[in-house]
Design an enzyme around this catalytic site. Structure first.
Site, PDB file in Angstrom:
ATOM      1  N   CYS A   4      12.235 -13.559 161.255  1.00  0.00           N
ATOM      2  CA  CYS A   4      12.383 -14.706 162.159  1.00  0.00           C
ATOM      3  C   CYS A   4      13.693 -14.615 162.942  1.00  0.00           C
ATOM      4  O   CYS A   4      13.760 -15.083 164.069  1.00  0.00           O
ATOM      5  CB  CYS A   4      12.283 -16.009 161.383  1.00  0.00           C
ATOM      6  SG  CYS A   4      13.483 -16.154 160.057  1.00  0.00           S
TER       7      CYS A   4
ATOM      8  N   GLU B 229      10.427 -24.716 159.873  1.00  0.00           N
ATOM      9  CA  GLU B 229      11.207 -23.474 160.047  1.00  0.00           C
ATOM     10  C   GLU B 229      10.319 -22.545 160.865  1.00  0.00           C
ATOM     11  O   GLU B 229       9.402 -21.922 160.324  1.00  0.00           O
ATOM     12  CB  GLU B 229      11.506 -22.844 158.676  1.00  0.00           C
ATOM     13  CG  GLU B 229      12.414 -23.668 157.783  1.00  0.00           C
ATOM     14  CD  GLU B 229      13.846 -23.690 158.250  1.00  0.00           C
ATOM     15  OE1 GLU B 229      14.248 -22.783 159.011  1.00  0.00           O
ATOM     16  OE2 GLU B 229      14.570 -24.618 157.873  1.00  0.00           O
TER      17      GLU B 229
HETATM   18  P1  NAD Z   1       1.579 -18.853 160.895  1.00  0.00           P
HETATM   19  O1  NAD Z   1       2.050 -20.021 161.657  1.00  0.00           O
HETATM   20  O2  NAD Z   1       0.418 -18.106 161.390  1.00  0.00           O
HETATM   21  O3  NAD Z   1       1.195 -19.287 159.389  1.00  0.00           O
HETATM   22  C1  NAD Z   1       2.141 -19.886 158.517  1.00  0.00           C
HETATM   23  C2  NAD Z   1       1.387 -20.628 157.416  1.00  0.00           C
HETATM   24  O4  NAD Z   1       0.702 -21.733 157.989  1.00  0.00           O
HETATM   25  C3  NAD Z   1       0.328 -19.801 156.695  1.00  0.00           C
HETATM   26  O5  NAD Z   1       0.394 -20.097 155.322  1.00  0.00           O
HETATM   27  C4  NAD Z   1      -0.974 -20.317 157.298  1.00  0.00           C
HETATM   28  O6  NAD Z   1      -2.091 -20.184 156.448  1.00  0.00           O
HETATM   29  C5  NAD Z   1      -0.634 -21.783 157.503  1.00  0.00           C
HETATM   30  N1  NAD Z   1      -1.440 -22.494 158.499  1.00  0.00           N
HETATM   31  C6  NAD Z   1      -2.063 -21.998 159.593  1.00  0.00           C
HETATM   32  N2  NAD Z   1      -2.654 -23.001 160.287  1.00  0.00           N
HETATM   33  C7  NAD Z   1      -2.398 -24.157 159.610  1.00  0.00           C
HETATM   34  C8  NAD Z   1      -2.719 -25.521 159.825  1.00  0.00           C
HETATM   35  N3  NAD Z   1      -3.413 -25.923 160.883  1.00  0.00           N
HETATM   36  N4  NAD Z   1      -2.278 -26.440 158.930  1.00  0.00           N
HETATM   37  C9  NAD Z   1      -1.540 -26.059 157.862  1.00  0.00           C
HETATM   38  N5  NAD Z   1      -1.200 -24.784 157.605  1.00  0.00           N
HETATM   39  C10 NAD Z   1      -1.614 -23.834 158.474  1.00  0.00           C
HETATM   40  O7  NAD Z   1       2.856 -17.910 160.706  1.00  0.00           O
HETATM   41  P2  NAD Z   1       2.920 -16.456 160.075  1.00  0.00           P
HETATM   42  O8  NAD Z   1       2.232 -15.528 161.011  1.00  0.00           O
HETATM   43  O9  NAD Z   1       2.497 -16.497 158.645  1.00  0.00           O
HETATM   44  O10 NAD Z   1       4.493 -16.179 160.083  1.00  0.00           O
HETATM   45  C11 NAD Z   1       5.168 -15.650 161.173  1.00  0.00           C
HETATM   46  C12 NAD Z   1       5.926 -16.727 161.927  1.00  0.00           C
HETATM   47  O11 NAD Z   1       6.789 -17.415 161.043  1.00  0.00           O
HETATM   48  C13 NAD Z   1       6.821 -16.172 163.018  1.00  0.00           C
HETATM   49  O12 NAD Z   1       6.736 -16.982 164.151  1.00  0.00           O
HETATM   50  C14 NAD Z   1       8.206 -16.264 162.402  1.00  0.00           C
HETATM   51  O13 NAD Z   1       9.253 -16.315 163.335  1.00  0.00           O
HETATM   52  C15 NAD Z   1       8.083 -17.519 161.615  1.00  0.00           C
HETATM   53  N6  NAD Z   1       9.091 -17.555 160.566  1.00  0.00           N
HETATM   54  C16 NAD Z   1      10.113 -18.470 160.650  1.00  0.00           C
HETATM   55  C17 NAD Z   1      11.114 -18.472 159.681  1.00  0.00           C
HETATM   56  C18 NAD Z   1      12.260 -19.457 159.739  1.00  0.00           C
HETATM   57  O14 NAD Z   1      12.971 -19.572 158.761  1.00  0.00           O
HETATM   58  N7  NAD Z   1      12.480 -20.163 160.829  1.00  0.00           N
HETATM   59  C19 NAD Z   1      11.057 -17.552 158.634  1.00  0.00           C
HETATM   60  C20 NAD Z   1      10.024 -16.647 158.602  1.00  0.00           C
HETATM   61  C21 NAD Z   1       9.035 -16.655 159.559  1.00  0.00           C
END
Ligand code: NAD
Length: 509
Positions: A267, A233
């Site tokens: 998002c 997502e």
């Molecule tokens: P992010 O990608 O920075 O982090 C998301 C999660 O991934 C965090 O828990 C982080 O610690 C973890 N993570 C980071 N690197 C990793 C790795 N290499 N392996 C495993 N886990 C890892 O995202 P964010 O800044 O927390 O959230 C914002 C983003 O999320 C925006 O792009 C937003 O659009 C998206 N988002 C999407 C939805 C949806 O339903 N499509 C909903 C909410 C947010």
């Protein structure tokens, strides 16, 4: 490993210091999850429904505390947390409490006539240990909903909340304990990306990831090492298309809410606003006046709080600078006090600007005119993302026609955002916004192995397709194909009569 300090984005105050889960602990956490899974996977639907009901009651009883925790680490205003984090979570708990048994019960399927004597059905079995990796923008809803769905389908869960909102992970662990969730069925692990990587390397049975597209690619690559199924997502760049026959006042207010709710850190926020040229100037003028009414701060009478995550401010500033360099006109220019960013509205934007291509994930609204339906669709689809979209017109036939042409996983006609909270309707992105659906029946199927079963009573000692092969068998098959899929003439009818004889002889002879 160093602790993570959780600070309020509004005041900079230290909320709590969290010890990062040690890499050496991950294998034990996985073992505990597997043991809990073995105890939970055979639980009855009634037992699962009872647990979901208790969880719902516990969330309601602790609602104010949860809202306070969300607001502390995200800086969002209380209405936002209650409306968008708590309410949809309760709704989906209620839905699965009532419907999971029906959705996950064995389902009949048709059986082709050439499998005479057999019946077909599908079973939905839990997958095992689900790794849920969550983001910070709706830290309760976006962690709880996959957790709830996974346990409703009979799985165990390891949850890694975002390092920005670790207090919500802790809160979820407390709520699960208060609701009597089986020990170790839902475990919370504290850490950032490195911890996420270690959890994937521990080989969960499925990964449910919500976050940015960039991280999603890294998660998918790591999952591929072990062929772990995953659901992504990811980010979006949602277009809002306003036609000249839209309800003008409603569309203006909708654009303001769609772009600036949760300070644009949604998002499915409106990231690109396209308005038909015949109403463009009037619309933009009204929009600017409405945006001026948006109140930034943290009280009950504020609409949007500060940015949650300092790094996002860098992305926004870079996108805005690029737009300014390329000739964008700021109608409401960027202004901020600490992490409290005022809403930005801009026109004279083009698709070669970062602000129109890269997810801003902040309070920025670029507006662009279009002339025709075809141009609106082309502009909307000119992105690598495909999460949400909205179409605004009072001509509902046109709205449906345009919606169907949009390359997005979701569309809201004459509204924005709250479709993501509709637990009854599958939600998910396409293209760089990810794949897989959750919510609705699909949500439960996404956390289940579907097993297809064919059943033959086993009373007969032969089957028509079994050896020995012969010319007569060939002729019978050919007649069957003509009868089932060709034009039926007298020859076919005679052939079918002969075929029946062959089948009778082979099965009962
Ligand atoms: P992010 O990608 O920075 O982090 C998301 C999660 O991934 C965090 O828990 C982080 O610690 C973890 N993570 C980071 N690197 C990793 C790795 N290499 N392996 C495993 N886990 C890892 O995202 P964010 O800044 O927390 O959230 C914002 C983003 O999320 C925006 O792009 C937003 O659009 C998206 N988002 C999407 C939805 C949806 O339903 N499509 C909903 C909410 C947010």
């Amino acid at each position: 490993m160093a602790d993570i300090e959780l600070r309020s984005p509004a005041t900079g105050e230290l909320i709590k210091r969290y010890a990062v889960t040690e890499a050496s602990e991950i294998a034990t956490i996985m073992d505990k999850a597997r043991a809990a899974f073995l105890r939970w996977c055979d639980s009855s639907f009634a037992e699962r429904a009872k647990l979901l009901r208790t969880l719902r009651e516990v969330i309601v009883a602790n609602c104010e505390d949860i809202v306070s925790a969300i607001c502390a680490s995200t800086g969002k205003v209380r209405v936002e947390a209650l409306m968008a984090d708590i309410l949809p979570t309760l709704d989906i708990l209620h839905y699965y409490e009532k419907e999971a048994a029906k959705i996950l019960s064995p389902r009949k399927a048709r059986t082709p006539i050439w499998c005479l004597g057999a019946r077909s059905y599908m079973l939905y079995k839990p997958m095992g240990v689900i790794l849920v990796i969550a983001p910070w923008n709706y830290p309760f809803q976006l962690a709880m909903v996959p957790v709830i769905t996974a346990i409703a389908a009979g799985n165990a869960v390891i949850l890694k909340p975002s390092e920005v909102t670790l207090n919500i992970g802790e809160k979820i662990a407390e709520l699960c304990q208060a609701a009597g969730v089986l020990q170790n069925l839902v475990q919370v692990v504290y850490g950032a990306g490195e911890t996420g990587r270690q959890l994937i390397a521990a080989r969960p049975d499925k990964i449910f990831f919500t976050g940015s597209s960039a991280t999603g690619k890294r998660v998918m690559a790591a999952a591929a090492e072990h062929l772990i199924p995953l659901q992504l997502e990811l980010g979006g760049k949602d277009p809002m298309l306003v036609f000249s026959d839209a309800n003008f006042k409603r569309a203006v207010k909708g654009a303001v809410y769609g772009a600036f709710a949760n300070s644009g850190q949604v998002c499915v926020a409106v990231e690109r606003l396209y308005v038909q040229d015949t109403i463009f100037d009037k619309f933009v003028a009204a929009l600017v006046e409405k945006v001026k009414e948006v109140r930034v701060g943290s009280g009950f009478d504020c609409d949007m709080g500060p940015l949650t995550f300092p790094h996002q401010a860098e992305v926004i500033e870079e996108n805005l600078k690029d737009a300014a360099d390329k000739g964008a006109v700021f109608l409401l220019p960027p202004r901020h006090n600490g992490y409290c960013y005022e809403p930005v509205v801009m026109k004279n934007v083009r698709h070669d600007m970062k602000v129109m291509q890269i997810e801003n994930f902040g309070p920025v609204l670029p507006v662009m005119p279009f002339t025709s339906e075809d141009e609106a669709v082309a502009l909307a689809n000119d992105t690598v993302y495909g999460l949400g979209s909205s179409v605004w017109t009072q001509d509902l036939a046109k709205a449906k026609r345009v919606a169907a042409r949009l390359k997005a996983g979701n569309c809201f006609i004459n509204d924005v955002i709250k479709n993501v909270g509709n637990g009854y309707l599958p939600f998910g992105g396409i293209r760089q916004s990810g794949f897989g659906k959750y919510h609705g029946a699909e949500g439960l199927y996404g956390f289940s192995h579907q097993m297809s079963v064919m059943l033959n009573s086993g009373r007969l000692s032969n089957e028509i397709n079994w050896f020995p092969y012969s010319q007569e068998m060939y002729a019978t098959l050919k007649t069957m194909i003509d009868g089932l899929h060709g034009k039926i003439g007298l020859r076919t009818i005679k052939g079918l009569w002969r075929a029946c004889g062959y089948v009778r002889k082979k099965l009962f002879g």
